[in-house]
Design an enzyme around this catalytic site. Structure first.
Site, PDB file in Angstrom:
ATOM      1  N   ARG A   1       0.824  -1.207   0.000  1.00 39.74           N
ATOM      2  CA  ARG A   1       0.000   0.000   0.000  1.00 39.74           C
ATOM      3  C   ARG A   1       0.859   1.257   0.000  1.00 39.74           C
ATOM      4  NH1 ARG A   1      -4.438   1.946   4.105  1.00 39.74           N
ATOM      5  NH2 ARG A   1      -5.499   3.372   2.707  1.00 39.74           N
TER       6      ARG A   1
ATOM      7  N   GLY B   1       6.438   0.932   5.744  1.00 37.48           N
ATOM      8  CA  GLY B   1       7.335  -0.025   5.088  1.00 37.48           C
ATOM      9  C   GLY B   1       7.417   0.207   3.592  1.00 37.48           C
ATOM     10  N   CYS B   2       6.280   0.487   2.975  1.00 40.28           N
ATOM     11  CA  CYS B   2       6.253   0.706   1.526  1.00 40.28           C
ATOM     12  C   CYS B   2       6.971   2.000   1.149  1.00 40.28           C
ATOM     13  CB  CYS B   2       4.813   0.713   1.028  1.00 40.28           C
ATOM     14  SG  CYS B   2       3.993  -0.872   1.302  1.00 40.28           S
ATOM     15  N   THR B   3       6.855   3.007   2.010  1.00 42.64           N
ATOM     16  CA  THR B   3       7.567   4.261   1.771  1.00 42.64           C
ATOM     17  C   THR B   3       9.070   4.030   1.869  1.00 42.64           C
ATOM     18  OG1 THR B   3       5.719   5.596   2.570  1.00 42.64           O
ATOM     19  CG2 THR B   3       7.899   6.625   2.614  1.00 42.64           C
TER      20      THR B   3
ATOM     21  N   ALA C   1      10.190   2.155  -1.284  1.00 39.14           N
ATOM     22  CA  ALA C   1      10.136   3.019  -2.463  1.00 39.14           C
ATOM     23  C   ALA C   1      11.262   4.054  -2.437  1.00 39.14           C
ATOM     24  CB  ALA C   1       8.775   3.709  -2.550  1.00 39.14           C
TER      25      ALA C   1
END
Length: 157
Positions: free
Chosen positions: A41, A46-48, A51
């Site tokens: 998401r 974590g995704c930030t 990325a």
């Protein structure tokens, strides 16, 4: 049962909307090496982290001939906010029906805080110039993943 792609298999082609609203196909990238990474998401911690690690490593990955592409179930509008907020400099793909995520084995049951849920299995796929899977990594950890991947690709900084 989840699909698990293996080295040497043809990477499933796709046509998906990007963060800009344009469409992208895997076949349009043929002739280049591609790192396709699946994340749960946009704009979550974590995704930030993952990325931003790809963003910060993009120059060395591109110098080695790799294109980086992220994929999640987020809508293009949400992806555009993510790109803007974090200065991401590579395309993010929208797969709200998770058909491509399923084809890559990056959608299914997983453990999250002790509960079994269905969702994106954080994964990374290295695809060669001919469109074949060179490496398929499932259940990767966001923190430190890009550094580990670069080391596996022989791209230590």
């Amino acid at each position: 049962m989840n699909v698990r792609l293996q080295p040497g298999e043809t990477a499933p082609d796709f046509t998906l909307a990007t963060d800009t609203g344009d469409t992208m196909t895997l076949s349009s990238l043929q002739g280049r090496k591609v790192i396709l990474y699946a994340y749960p998401r946009a704009m979550t911690p974590g995704c930030t982290k993952e990325a931003c690690d790809f963003r910060d490593s993009l120059a060395s990955l591109q110098a080695a001939g790799f294109a980086v592409v992220g994929i999640s179930p987020d809508e293009p509008e949400e992806l555009a906010k993510f790109v803007e907020r974090d200065g991401l400099t590579f395309p993010l793909l929208s797969d709200p029906e998770h058909k491509v995520l399923e084809a890559y084995g990056a959608w299914g049951e997983k453990k999250n805080y002790g509960r079994t849920i269905t969702g994106v299995i954080r994964s990374t796929f290295v695809i060669d110039e001919a469109g074949e899977i060179e490496s398929a990594q499932y259940n990767v950890k966001a923190t430190g993943h890009v550094a580990r991947l670069k080391k596996q690709l022989g791209l230590d900084d």
